[in-house]
Design a protein around this motif. Structure first.
Motif, short mmCIF file in Angstrom:
data_model
loop_
_atom_site.label_atom_id
_atom_site.label_comp_id
_atom_site.label_asym_id
_atom_site.label_seq_id
_atom_site.Cartn_x
_atom_site.Cartn_y
_atom_site.Cartn_z
N ASN A 1 8.41 3.10 10.86
CA ASN A 1 7.74 4.18 11.35
C ASN A 1 6.32 4.04 11.55
O ASN A 1 5.83 4.79 12.22
CB ASN A 1 7.69 5.31 9.97
N LEU A 2 5.83 2.87 11.42
CA LEU A 2 4.58 2.77 11.86
C LEU A 2 4.73 1.98 13.44
O LEU A 2 5.48 1.40 13.73
CB LEU A 2 3.75 1.82 11.12
N SER A 3 3.43 2.10 14.19
CA SER A 3 3.42 1.52 15.49
C SER A 3 2.53 0.51 15.63
O SER A 3 2.07 0.23 16.89
CB SER A 3 3.37 2.57 16.70
N SER A 4 1.58 0.37 14.53
CA SER A 4 0.64 -0.72 14.61
C SER A 4 0.79 -2.15 15.02
O SER A 4 2.21 -2.53 14.54
CB SER A 4 -0.40 -0.61 13.66
N ASP A 5 -0.03 -3.14 15.44
CA ASP A 5 0.51 -4.34 15.38
C ASP A 5 0.12 -5.21 13.91
O ASP A 5 0.89 -6.13 13.94
CB ASP A 5 -0.53 -5.16 16.52
N GLU A 6 -0.66 -4.58 13.30
CA GLU A 6 -1.11 -5.28 12.03
C GLU A 6 -1.04 -4.04 11.05
O GLU A 6 -1.57 -3.13 11.10
CB GLU A 6 -2.27 -5.95 12.02
N VAL A 7 -0.50 -4.44 9.60
CA VAL A 7 -0.50 -3.60 8.62
C VAL A 7 -1.11 -4.21 7.44
O VAL A 7 -1.19 -5.46 7.34
CB VAL A 7 0.88 -3.25 8.14
N SER A 8 -1.96 -3.52 6.66
CA SER A 8 -2.23 -4.13 5.34
C SER A 8 -1.59 -3.30 4.14
O SER A 8 -1.05 -2.13 4.16
CB SER A 8 -3.83 -3.81 5.27
N LEU A 9 -1.03 -4.33 3.18
CA LEU A 9 -0.51 -3.88 1.74
C LEU A 9 -1.51 -4.01 0.89
O LEU A 9 -2.00 -5.31 0.73
CB LEU A 9 0.76 -4.56 1.75
N GLU A 10 -1.98 -2.98 0.30
CA GLU A 10 -2.93 -3.03 -1.07
C GLU A 10 -2.12 -2.97 -2.25
O GLU A 10 -1.31 -1.88 -2.60
CB GLU A 10 -4.02 -2.21 -0.74
N MET A 11 -2.57 -3.65 -3.13
CA MET A 11 -1.76 -3.68 -4.52
C MET A 11 -2.62 -3.78 -5.66
O MET A 11 -3.78 -4.73 -5.28
CB MET A 11 -0.53 -4.93 -4.77
N SER A 12 -2.37 -3.35 -6.72
CA SER A 12 -3.36 -3.69 -8.03
C SER A 12 -2.40 -4.32 -9.12
O SER A 12 -3.15 -5.58 -9.33
CB SER A 12 -3.78 -2.38 -8.81
N LEU A 13 -1.52 -3.96 -9.35
CA LEU A 13 -0.51 -4.62 -10.51
C LEU A 13 0.92 -4.69 -9.93
O LEU A 13 1.27 -3.80 -9.26
CB LEU A 13 -0.59 -3.91 -11.84
N PRO A 14 1.45 -5.41 -10.54
CA PRO A 14 3.43 -5.44 -10.23
C PRO A 14 4.05 -4.37 -10.64
O PRO A 14 5.04 -4.01 -9.98
CB PRO A 14 3.84 -6.68 -10.90
N ASN A 15 3.38 -3.57 -11.42
CA ASN A 15 4.03 -2.09 -11.87
C ASN A 15 3.44 -0.86 -11.13
O ASN A 15 3.65 0.32 -11.67
CB ASN A 15 4.10 -1.96 -13.42
N ARG A 16 2.40 -1.32 -10.40
CA ARG A 16 1.71 -0.01 -9.70
C ARG A 16 2.31 -0.10 -8.18
O ARG A 16 2.46 -1.08 -7.59
CB ARG A 16 0.19 -0.19 -9.77
N ALA A 17 2.10 1.27 -7.82
CA ALA A 17 2.67 1.39 -6.32
C ALA A 17 1.66 0.33 -5.19
O ALA A 17 0.66 0.47 -5.41
CB ALA A 17 2.49 2.90 -5.94
N GLY A 18 2.47 0.19 -4.21
CA GLY A 18 1.84 -0.61 -3.24
C GLY A 18 1.24 0.37 -2.07
O GLY A 18 2.08 1.33 -1.87
N ILE A 19 -0.06 0.17 -1.53
CA ILE A 19 -0.45 1.07 -0.45
C ILE A 19 -0.21 0.48 0.90
O ILE A 19 -0.77 -0.54 1.18
CB ILE A 19 -1.67 1.56 -0.74
N LEU A 20 0.59 0.95 2.01
CA LEU A 20 0.51 0.20 3.25
C LEU A 20 0.00 1.31 4.24
O LEU A 20 0.35 2.56 4.24
CB LEU A 20 2.31 0.45 3.55
N THR A 21 -0.90 0.68 5.04
CA THR A 21 -1.53 1.28 6.03
C THR A 21 -1.60 0.62 7.24
O THR A 21 -1.63 -0.65 7.27
CB THR A 21 -3.02 1.59 5.65
N PRO A 22 -1.64 1.19 8.30
CA PRO A 22 -1.66 0.33 9.78
C PRO A 22 -3.32 0.37 9.90
O PRO A 22 -4.06 0.98 9.46
CB PRO A 22 -1.28 1.64 10.65
#
Length: 372
Positions: free
Chosen positions: A330-351
């Protein structure tokens, strides 16, 4: 009642309206288009009681009248005509006769007075924005809305308007998308939940559109109008969950990677994952991302290594590959970042790139527990 209209022009407008009509309606009258003629203006409407859409067509006529015409029959007939003028004449024997260059076709019509009236949006607030911006907002969020009938509020897209920005949110409790525009604002604070069906219709009509769309809304209904078309729908009743509470604020581990490379890798590796959990494992250490999946029942497994840029502690986290694929697609960017805190917390994906000025997209994906 008599009018003349171009066959392709009529077909194009009716195909858009046809999206409103359900395959099985509780009221037989809803299988029809409502034709309301006032001299050279023909207003055509379609409804499923929840959503009503109408558009005004320019026709050649000097008469008036209202009839309900079978939608499927009319659409199937119009699809077969090359471009030509068609003459519609309402006869005394309850049929409407269509004359083309080569023939005549008679359809039985129903009384237009039986057709349900569209609701009026009383005391509305209103906001105006560009059609293409609305279509993009719907496109970026609608895929994340749920399908659970037991939680109707999560089956729509949450619109949040304020004098600072417009925010659109969708979630099904496994994934969440928040799309924000800071370059478009509303005069006052308002929030409502839009059902999927009218949004899907709007998305199809407004993609790439330069038209201004005016949205009027109150507590129970919303009305969108643009060009010669208006769409009125009933809003989903209920309170939307507090989505801000589930977006983790502190995410020290940040992975940056080329979107297409990440997407292809997840797509390939996920073929080897368990068919019920679709689980893939991401393992990040240094500048290397290791993506793996295993289906123990069938001894299938796959593993790929990608180079990435990463700041944070080494970590392993599991995701449902289907949700990750939907988001990356659904994203159209060339690069994305995935931010995480712990293995049981949600990951945040942003273009990281490819966004307009004032445009923000935040995608949240819930992890799955890894069985080591």
């Amino acid at each position: 009642m008599k009018f003349i209209v171009s066959s392709t022009y009529l077909l194009k407008q009716l195909q858009v309206l046809g999206g409103v009509i359900n395959n099985s309606n509780t009221l037989p009258i809803l299988d029809n288009f409502l034709f309301d003629l006032k001299e050279s203006k023909l207003t055509v409407s379609a409804s499923d009681l929840e959503t009503t859409m109408s558009t005004v067509l320019e026709v050649d006529s000097d008469s008036e009248g209202t009839i309900a015409v079978p939608a499927r029959l009319l659409l199937d007939t119009l699809k077969t005509f090359p471009e030509q003028p068609l003459t519609f004449v309402v006869e005394d024997n309850n049929t409407v006769e269509i004359s083309s260059n080569h023939g005549k076709y008679a359809l039985a019509y129903a009384d237009g007075a039986e057709f349900p009236k569209a609701v009026e949006v009383s005391n509305p607030s209103s906001t105006t924005l560009l059609g293409d911006i609305l279509a993009t907002a719907i496109n970026k969020t609608i895929f994340a809305a749920g399908n659970d009938d037991l939680r109707p509020v999560m089956s729509g897209v949450f619109f949040q308007f304020s004098p600072e920005n417009l925010t659109f949110v969708a979630t099904d409790a496994h994934k969440l998308v928040k799309y924000q525009r800071q370059d478009v604002t509303a005069s006052e604070v308002a929030e409502f939940i839009m059902p999927k069906k009218p949004l899907t219709l709007l998305k199809g009509i407004l993609a790439g559109s330069e038209s201004e769309v005016t949205i009027e809304y109150n507590d129970s209904n919303a009305k969108f109008y643009f060009d010669n078309t208006e769409l009125i729908c009933r809003l989903i009743d209920g309170k939307y969950p507090n989505y801000e509470a589930v977006i983790p604020k502190e995410n020290p581990n940040k992975l940056t990677i080329a979107r297409n490379q990440f997407l292809s890798s997840v797509r390939r590796v996920s073929i080897f994952s368990n068919k019920t959990t679709h689980q893939i494992r991401l393992k990040v250490a240094g500048a290397e991302l290791n993506i793996s999946a295993e289906d123990v029942d069938y001894s299938n497994k796959a593993e790929e290594r990608l180079s990435c840029s990463y700041q944070g502690d080494d970590m392993q986290i599991g995701f449902n590959s289907r949700f990750l694929l939907e988001m990356l697609n659904n994203l159209s960017s060339d690069e994305v970042s995935l931010e995480m805190s712990l293995p049981n917390r949600a990951g945040i994906l942003t273009p990281i790139d490819g966004l307009d000025e004032g445009e923000h997209v935040t995608m949240l994906v819930m992890p799955v527990m890894l069985n080591n």
